[in-house]
Each structure stands twice: as structure tokens, then as C-alpha cells.
Design an enzyme around this catalytic site. Structure first.
Site, mmCIF file in Angstrom:
data_model
loop_
_atom_site.group_PDB
_atom_site.id
_atom_site.type_symbol
_atom_site.label_atom_id
_atom_site.label_comp_id
_atom_site.label_asym_id
_atom_site.label_seq_id
_atom_site.Cartn_x
_atom_site.Cartn_y
_atom_site.Cartn_z
ATOM 1 N N TYR A 182 10.479 66.203 179.157
ATOM 2 C CA TYR A 182 10.783 64.767 179.245
ATOM 3 C C TYR A 182 11.222 64.340 177.849
ATOM 4 C CZ TYR A 182 9.899 59.980 180.948
ATOM 5 O OH TYR A 182 10.022 58.666 181.325
ATOM 6 N N ARG B 233 24.346 56.166 180.812
ATOM 7 C CA ARG B 233 23.541 55.710 179.659
ATOM 8 C C ARG B 233 22.288 56.565 179.618
ATOM 9 N NH1 ARG B 233 18.698 54.983 179.151
ATOM 10 N NH2 ARG B 233 18.174 53.068 180.209
ATOM 11 N N LYS C 289 12.510 63.569 185.148
ATOM 12 C CA LYS C 289 11.739 62.511 185.812
ATOM 13 C C LYS C 289 10.994 63.093 187.014
ATOM 14 C CE LYS C 289 12.948 58.707 183.471
ATOM 15 N NZ LYS C 289 12.072 57.678 182.921
ATOM 16 N N GLU D 91 18.332 55.828 187.805
ATOM 17 C CA GLU D 91 17.907 56.098 186.435
ATOM 18 C C GLU D 91 19.094 56.211 185.495
ATOM 19 O OE1 GLU D 91 14.402 56.648 185.793
ATOM 20 O OE2 GLU D 91 15.146 56.313 183.761
ATOM 21 N N ASP D 92 18.995 55.546 184.385
ATOM 22 C CA ASP D 92 19.952 55.682 183.279
ATOM 23 C C ASP D 92 21.402 55.406 183.692
ATOM 24 O OD1 ASP D 92 17.680 56.174 181.881
ATOM 25 O OD2 ASP D 92 18.340 58.045 180.986
ATOM 26 N N ASP E 278 14.410 52.294 187.644
ATOM 27 C CA ASP E 278 13.304 52.571 186.730
ATOM 28 C C ASP E 278 13.491 51.876 185.383
ATOM 29 O OD1 ASP E 278 11.028 53.892 185.725
ATOM 30 O OD2 ASP E 278 12.270 55.470 184.875
ATOM 31 N N ASP E 279 14.716 51.858 184.879
ATOM 32 C CA ASP E 279 14.946 51.289 183.542
ATOM 33 C C ASP E 279 14.726 49.782 183.536
ATOM 34 O OD1 ASP E 279 15.851 53.745 182.122
ATOM 35 O OD2 ASP E 279 17.256 53.706 183.788
ATOM 36 N N ASN F 88 14.519 55.465 173.195
ATOM 37 C CA ASN F 88 14.414 56.924 173.247
ATOM 38 C C ASN F 88 15.767 57.554 172.956
ATOM 39 O OD1 ASN F 88 11.679 56.901 174.202
ATOM 40 N ND2 ASN F 88 12.458 56.253 176.188
ATOM 41 N N ASN G 65 6.068 54.016 177.673
ATOM 42 C CA ASN G 65 7.150 54.679 178.402
ATOM 43 C C ASN G 65 6.947 54.444 179.895
ATOM 44 O OD1 ASN G 65 8.597 56.956 179.816
ATOM 45 N ND2 ASN G 65 9.206 57.338 177.694
HETATM 46 N N1 LIG Z 1 10.373 53.314 176.648
HETATM 47 C C1 LIG Z 1 10.877 53.248 177.855
HETATM 48 O O1 LIG Z 1 10.169 53.418 178.865
HETATM 49 C C2 LIG Z 1 12.317 52.969 178.030
HETATM 50 C C3 LIG Z 1 13.179 52.988 176.983
HETATM 51 N N2 LIG Z 1 14.496 52.726 177.178
HETATM 52 C C4 LIG Z 1 15.368 52.828 176.020
HETATM 53 O O2 LIG Z 1 15.899 51.562 175.722
HETATM 54 C C5 LIG Z 1 17.172 51.717 175.141
HETATM 55 C C6 LIG Z 1 18.128 50.736 175.794
HETATM 56 O O3 LIG Z 1 18.226 51.001 177.169
HETATM 57 P P1 LIG Z 1 19.092 50.013 178.101
HETATM 58 O O4 LIG Z 1 18.592 48.635 178.008
HETATM 59 O O5 LIG Z 1 19.157 50.611 179.433
HETATM 60 O O6 LIG Z 1 20.493 50.131 177.386
HETATM 61 P P2 LIG Z 1 21.699 49.120 177.441
HETATM 62 O O7 LIG Z 1 22.863 49.841 176.914
HETATM 63 O O8 LIG Z 1 21.757 48.500 178.779
HETATM 64 O O9 LIG Z 1 21.282 47.964 176.409
HETATM 65 C C7 LIG Z 1 21.250 48.110 175.022
HETATM 66 C C8 LIG Z 1 21.188 46.720 174.428
HETATM 67 O O10 LIG Z 1 20.990 46.835 173.026
HETATM 68 C C9 LIG Z 1 21.871 45.952 172.370
HETATM 69 N N3 LIG Z 1 22.145 46.417 171.021
HETATM 70 C C10 LIG Z 1 22.933 47.452 170.623
HETATM 71 N N4 LIG Z 1 22.987 47.471 169.272
HETATM 72 C C11 LIG Z 1 22.208 46.463 168.836
HETATM 73 C C12 LIG Z 1 21.897 45.959 167.552
HETATM 74 N N5 LIG Z 1 22.361 46.530 166.471
HETATM 75 N N6 LIG Z 1 21.090 44.883 167.446
HETATM 76 C C13 LIG Z 1 20.597 44.287 168.552
HETATM 77 N N7 LIG Z 1 20.868 44.710 169.798
HETATM 78 C C14 LIG Z 1 21.663 45.793 169.929
HETATM 79 C C15 LIG Z 1 23.119 45.946 173.239
HETATM 80 O O11 LIG Z 1 23.916 44.801 172.973
HETATM 81 C C16 LIG Z 1 22.486 45.914 174.614
HETATM 82 O O12 LIG Z 1 22.147 44.579 174.943
HETATM 83 C C17 LIG Z 1 17.543 53.181 175.277
HETATM 84 O O13 LIG Z 1 17.323 53.824 174.051
HETATM 85 C C18 LIG Z 1 16.554 53.705 176.286
HETATM 86 O O14 LIG Z 1 16.217 55.040 176.040
HETATM 87 C C19 LIG Z 1 15.011 52.386 178.401
HETATM 88 C C20 LIG Z 1 14.198 52.375 179.486
HETATM 89 C C21 LIG Z 1 12.787 52.715 179.393
HETATM 90 C C1 LIG Z 2 12.283 56.331 179.476
HETATM 91 C C2 LIG Z 2 13.566 55.982 180.052
HETATM 92 O O1 LIG Z 2 13.689 55.804 181.247
HETATM 93 C C3 LIG Z 2 14.700 55.807 179.193
HETATM 94 O O2 LIG Z 2 14.570 55.914 177.983
HETATM 95 O O3 LIG Z 2 15.785 55.558 179.741
HETATM 96 MG MG LIG Z 3 15.674 55.799 181.872
#
Ligand SMILES: NC(=O)C1=CN([C@@H]2O[C@H](COP(=O)(O)OP(=O)(O)OC[C@H]3O[C@@H](n4cnc5c(N)ncnc54)[C@H](O)[C@@H]3O)[C@@H](O)[C@H]2O)C=CC1
Ligand SMILES: CC(=O)C(=O)O
Ligand SMILES: [Mg+2]
Length: 627
Positions: free
Chosen positions: A129, A182, A200, A271-272, A294-295, A470, A515
């Protein structure tokens, strides 16, 4: 509503093992070498002589029968010697070597693979993961040896209904689907994103006990806009730009209908997907099928549980959540999902006129109502002029072109980042004095030194920093810097695993892993066992509430917001039961297998948890019987 009690969790793993030690016979339709080459049935040298006779295996294996425990020990010895032999090599080399040895076992003998995964989940989750799965996706075309899961491409239009019958398993319960657009914070990885559904679903087997014969990882390959991949001669996906608009949706529609036709009760996890398709597809299918994103939804529940935990850690009543100032950096599928669920929670606490103190930033800075072409999903969180003028903030505050010059783990790298003063405008943190700074931006190191130092001025006695992006390199900051610069009293969480921080004088800075792995297995399992027609907001809220109330006051006071990953089956059983009960209460349940709705309705909470536990698959070698 917010129970604070620990279940009899720690005894579960032990009793579960005993209760499944004798397993029902499994019917196989194969004989001889075909069985040895089928990882679902293969026991390697573990086939007893009677089975070797019955299944035509005599002579195809060395004569000595090795027990499951001996095989287990032998694998773990190989794994430990690999660790020793790769000492001192670059992290990426070591991580990929570990992934390879696990993957080879996965390809050969699923029972042994899942047993070592379950028993060593803390060590192995970071390999199968996040973070290693990200590296695997980036290198997928080179690492590819055998396919896993199904691949539906834009070239398969019109064929999907028949293709779905190519999958060898008669029953599928859980599907994780991506279009690779993504992948974690790594961007568009095209077909190489298949590693994410695989990872996953490994977590589904480990945490929720979904039978691995009933899971299906799926890649929907509609092209890629990643130029590097398009030019890579080894790239295994379609070499064309991503489909857009109706063309894109018609592919997803066709896939979803094909799945539904063959396995109408399968739960589908999206997912993603890039944000626009994540929201669009959720909206399009959530009332028609048993699916969730999930996201957007899993992440929201985990974040909300953590945010409520930080309120408790401040010694405040949970209703004080409505007064928390929360700065969310990242307005994509995850950031917006979190805020939407947080807003629902505030509304439940204070009524429909809730006026939470949320600040939302994207790559163009603070989002206000003055924003041109504002994303409708971000509108409820956009600040009005009068709300921020007193703070000296304005539209786009904090705007900066942030390089993705990743700087993690080592403070020196963070200091290097300071030369580039771009990034999150520290003034915002200074002016808002947030209780919580939460990153879902995908931008590594964006919570740089000044930002972290500014969190010292937070209005909270226990400020919280959630660096949820991540994989590791994309985390908004690392815990060592967070505790050093923002103060030892902070509560810290990251999306990928980091070690706890030694603060000296015997004090430990606890690192939580915020997470969605703490929720998606329970959401999927609860939906499956209830036979839910679809997955409602109430079911998702039940999942988040269950996680939020899992930790004891003592743990919360020590900054521990989530259970240890070693307890992932226990928390998943509880979350699964909470989701199931919510589905029943909302009249969405249709029952599963030979357990009908009426039976589910009559189960007490404890009986439901036990029912969920009893339905978890556990890897043991059961007797194989030829049809
Ligand atoms: N810990 C967890 O369980 C999860 C973590 N994530 C992580 O969250 C991150 C984003 O995922 P999503 O929202 O799906 O991506 P996304 O691409 O939909 O959104 C990213 C957002 O960040 C903004 N952004 C980019 N550069 C920026 C900056 N310099 N300053 C401020 N905002 C900025 C973008 O404008 C956009 O609104 C990924 O790294 C993903 O791995 C996502 C889902 C679950
Ligand atoms: C954890 C997860 O779903 C992500 O980073 O997209
Ligand atoms: Mg994800």
C-alpha cells in the site's frame, strides 16, 4: 452518539485464528499441475499425501510435506535476509525488492501470502500500500510479469458485457476501479495505476477479510495525458490522449452496467480518479448502484474522526468542533470531501444555520466568493469578503506557484525549500491562527518552516497538523519538523506512515496515519453484508462516528487519534457493523447470502459485530476436493 470505549479487540485476532483452524472443504475443478499453477488453490509443498493422491499431484512435488507454519517461517526468513542483504541500498531499491518478494508469493500461493500479510500488516502495509505502491505504479511497465485484475480500455467499447465473463471467478464481492488519472499525489499514470486497486483490495482481504477469490481490481484505460508515458516504448496502456466528455462517460457507463449484469450485488469502489470525474461519477452512479468514491467519502470519514479526536485532545466537548478554525490546503476530491462531511457534522451539532470556520485553499490560494469560475463544489466553503477583511485576507491569499521540489524527512531539505518563498502564504496561518492545518494538496513540503512555526501561534492549546498527501514524498511536511517547529504539544497525522518522533526526555511525538484505509474496508464490508442497494451519507457518517469513538481518552490525550494498524481487523469489524446497521435502519438493506433483512434487523449491536467477524475470511489451508 460518540461512544468512547474500546472493544474486546485484542482478543479477536487470537480467537479468530482458533475458530477458523478447521475450514470447510473447497471444491476444485482442476487437477495436477493446473492446481500448482493456480495461486488460489496452490499449497506448494504443503499438500498432504492424501490430497496429492486425490488431485493427481503425486510426483509433481518433492516427497516431504512441509506444514503451513514451516512455509510461513521459511518465507519470513527469506524476507528478513533480503532486508539484511539490501541494507545501505537506496530506499527505492529496498522497497521494490520487498515488493517483488511479496508479489512473487502473491502470484504463487495466495493463502500463504495473505497469512503473512495479515500477521505482519504493520511491516507489509507500507509495501503493498502507500508509499511503495506509488513507486510500483510509477515503474509498472518495467515490473510487469503477470497480469492481475482486469483491464477495460477505450478500444473495448461494445465488448465489455462479454469481457466481464472472462473473469474466472463465479462470484465477485468487491471491485476497486481506477482510470489512473490521479494516482496518489503522483498524477496521471495511465494504465500503470492498476497497482492502486490491487493494493486497496489487498487491504480489503487483510482488514475486512473479503475472500481473495471474490475481489476484482479493475483498470479503465481511456488513454493518458502523461507525455512521458506516451513516449515510453515499454508503456503498456493505450497510447492516446485521455477520452473526455461523453466519450469518457460512455466507457464508464458500459463498464458499470457490465459489472452490474454479472454481479448485481458487488460493491464498487472508485479510486484515484481526477477530481472532475470523481465527483461526476459519484453523482451519476451512487443512487443506482452500490458504490462509493474512496477519495471523496472514505477520506472524509477518516479526517472527520481525526478532527473530532483533536477536539477531545484539547479537553473540549465534541460540540466545540463547530468553533474550530480549520485551514484545508487542497480543494480537490479529497479536500472538498473532507469539508463537506465536516460541514454536515457541524450542522448536526448546531443546526442548519451552521457557520463553521473553514478556510479552503487551492493552487490559486484562498478561495473566496470573488473567485472567477469557482468550482461549484468549493462554493459552500468560499469566504465572503466580510468574513475575511478583518483578518486582512483576500481572494487568492497565499497564492504562489509552488514547485514540487520535494523536501521531506530532513530538515535541511526543508530549509532549502525556504529559498523558494513561494507556497502557502504564512500570513494566512499567522492571521487565522487555525486550530487545524490540514493538507490534501499532493504538494510535498508545502507546510514549510515558517508555516509550521506560525502554527505555534494557533488559538488551540493542542494545534493539529494533518499532512495527508501520499505517498511519503508528497506529504505536506514530515513529523520531525512539525514537532520541532510547531511545538511538542501538537497532534500530528500523515497519510503515509512515518515513525514516531523521539522528543527527548522520554517523550514521544505520536505520528498518526490519517489514511482512508481505516474506513474503506469497513464501508465495503458493511455494504456487502447488508446487501445495501446503495451507500448513503448516513452509512458513511456511521462509519466515521464509529472510528471517532474507538479511541480511549487516555490514547487521545497522548495524541493517538487512530488505532494501531495491527488492530485493523478489529476496527474494520466495528465499522462494518456500524455501516450494516445504518443500512438496515435506513431500509436500504436487502440481506446477503442466506442472512435476510429480518435477521439483520433483529441483531443487537454486539451480535452484528460478531456476525461481521464471522464473515471475515481467514487464510488457512482447507481440504481441497475435486469436483
Ligand atoms: N490520506 C488519505 O487517506 C488520502 C490522501 N489523499 C492525497 O491527497 C492528495 C490530493 O488528492 P485529491 O484531492 O484527490 O487531488 P486533486 O488533484 O483532486 O486535488 C488537489 C488539490 O490541491 C490543490 N493544490 C495543488 N497545488 C497546491 C498548492 N501549491 N497550494 C494549495 N493547493 C494546491 C489543487 O488546486 C487541488 O485543489 C493526493 O496526494 C492524495 O494522495 C487522497 C485521498 C486520501
Ligand atoms: C490513500 C488514498 O486513497 C490516496 O492517497 O489517494
Ligand atoms: Mg486514493
Amino acid at each position: 452518539m460518540w461512544r468512547v470505549a474500546r472493544s474486546a479487540a485484542s482478543t479477536f485476532r487470537r480467537t479468530r485464528r482458533l475458530s477458523t483452524a478447521i475450514s470447510a472443504p473447497c471444491i476444485v475443478h482442476k487437477r495436477g499441475a493446473d492446481i500448482l499453477h493456480d495461486p488460489w488453490f496452490n499449497k506448494d509443498t504443503g499438500f498432504p499425501m492424501t490430497e496429492r493422491d486425490r488431485l493427481g499431484l503425486r510426483g509433481l512435488l518433492p516427497p516431504r510435506v512441509i506444514s503451513f507454519e514451516q512455509q510461513y517461517d521459511r518465507f519470513m526468513e527469506s524476507f528478513r535476509s533480503l532486508e539484511k542483504n539490501t541494507e545501505g541500498q537506496p530506499d527505492s531499491v529496498v522497497s521494490l525488492a520487498k515488493w517483488r518478494i511479496l508479489n512473487r508469493l502473491h502470484d504463487r500461493n495466495e493463502t500463504l501470502y495473505y497469512r503473512v500479510l495479515i500477521d505482519n500488516i504493520k511491516d507489509f502495509a507500507p509495501i503493498i500500500y502507500t508509499p511503495t505502491v506509488g513507486l510500483v505504479c510509477q515503474n509498472y511497465s518495467g515490473l510487469f510479469r503477470r497480469p492481475r485484475g482486469m483491464y477495460f480500455s477505450a478500444k473495448d467499447k461494445g465488448e465489455m458485457m462479454s469481457m466481464i465473463f472472462n473473469w474466472p471467478s463465479t462470484q465477485v464481492d468487491m471491485i476497486v476501479l481506477t482510470d489512473g488519472s490521479r494516482i496518489l499525489g503522483l498524477g496521471d499514470l495511465g494504465v500503470q495505476g492498476i497497482g492502486i486497486p490491487i493494493g486497496k483490495l489487498d487491504m480489503y482481504v487483510a482488514a475486512a477479510g473479503i475472500n481473495p477469490q471474490r475481489v476484482l481490481p479493475v483498470m479503465l484505460d481511456v488513454g493518458t495525458n502523461n507525455q512521458k508515458l506516451l513516449e515510453d516504448r515499454l508503456y503498456l496502456g493505450l497510447r492516446q490522449p485521455r477520452l473526455e466528455g461523453e466519450e469518457y462517460l460512455s466507457i464508464v457507463d458500459e463498464f458499470v452496467e457490465a459489472v452490474h449484469a454479472r454481479w448485481p450485488k458487488a460493491v464498487v469502489q472508485f479510486e484515484d480518479f481526477q477530481a472532475k470525474w470523481a465527483f461526476e461519477t459519484l453523482d451519476r452512479y451512487r443512487k443506482k448502484f452500490c458504490m462509493f468514491n474512496d477519495d471523496i467519502q472514505g477520506t472524509a470519514g477518516v479526517a472527520l474522526a481525526g478532527l473530532l479526536g483533536t477536539v477531545r485532545a484539547q479537553g473540549r466537548p465534541l460540540t466545540d468542533f463547530a468553533n474550530q478554525k480549520i485551514v484545508v490546503v487542497g480543494a480537490g476530491s479529497a479536500g472538498l470531501g473532507v469539508l463537506k462531511m465536516a460541514l454536515q457534522a457541524v450542522s448536526r451539532m448546531t443546526g442548519p444555520s451552521a457557520d463553521p470556520h473553514f478556510f479552503l485553499l487551492d493552487k490559486n490560494g484562498l478561495i473566496t466568493k470573488d473567485r472567477k469560475d469557482i468550482d461549484p463544489a468549493a462554493l459552500p466553503f468560499a469566504k465572503a469578503h466580510h468574513e475575511i477583511e478583518g483578518l486582512g485576507l483576500q481572494e487568492g491569499a497565499g497564492i504562489a506557484e509552488v514547485g514540487t521540489n520535494n523536501c521531506y524527512l530532513h530538515l535541511s531539505a526543508f530549509y532549502a525549500f525556504q529559498d523558494n518563498k513561494a507556497g502557502l502564504n504564512v500570513c494566512q496561518v499567522k492571521k487565522v491562527k487555525p486550530h487545524v492545518l490540514l493538507g490534501l494538496s499532493g504538494v510535498g513540503g508545502i507546510f514549510h518552516e515558517e508555516v509550521l512555526r506560525a502554527m505555534k501561534e494557533s488559538d488551540s492549546v493542542r494545534p493539529a497538523i494533518f499532512a495527508m498527501s501520499n505517498p511519503t514524498n508528497n506529504a505536506e511536511c514530515c513529523p520531525v519538523d512539525a514537532f520541532k517547529l510547531a511545538g511538542e504539544d501538537i497532534v500530528f497525522a500523515s497519510g503515509s506512515p512515518f515513525a514516531n518522533v523521539d522528543l527527548g526526555n522520554g517523550k514521544i511525538g505520536h505520528v498518526n496515519q490519517a489514511n482512508n484505509m481505516y474506513l474503506f474496508p469497513g464501508i465495503g464490508l458493511g455494504a456487502l453484508l447488508s446487501g445495501a442497494r446503495n451507500i448513503s451519507d448516513t452509512m458513511l457518517e456511521a462509519a466515521a462516528e464509529c472510528l471517532a469513538s474507538y479511541m480511549s481518552d487516555d490514547e487521545i490525550n497522548r495524541g493517538i487519534l487512530y488505532p494501531s494498524i495491527d488492530d485493523i481487523r478489529d476496527i474494520t469489524a466495528e465499522v462494518g457493523a456500524a455501516v450494516l446497521r445504518a443500512a438496515v435502519a435506513e431500509d436500504l438493506a436487502e440481506g446477503h447470502g442466506d442472512v435476510g433483512v429480518r435477521e439483520l434487523q433483529h441483531m443487537s449491536k454486539e451480535e452484528t459485530i460478531e456476525h461481521v467477524r464471522q464473515n471475515m475470511w481467514y487464510p488457512v489451508y482447507g481440504p481441497l476436493v475435486h469436483e
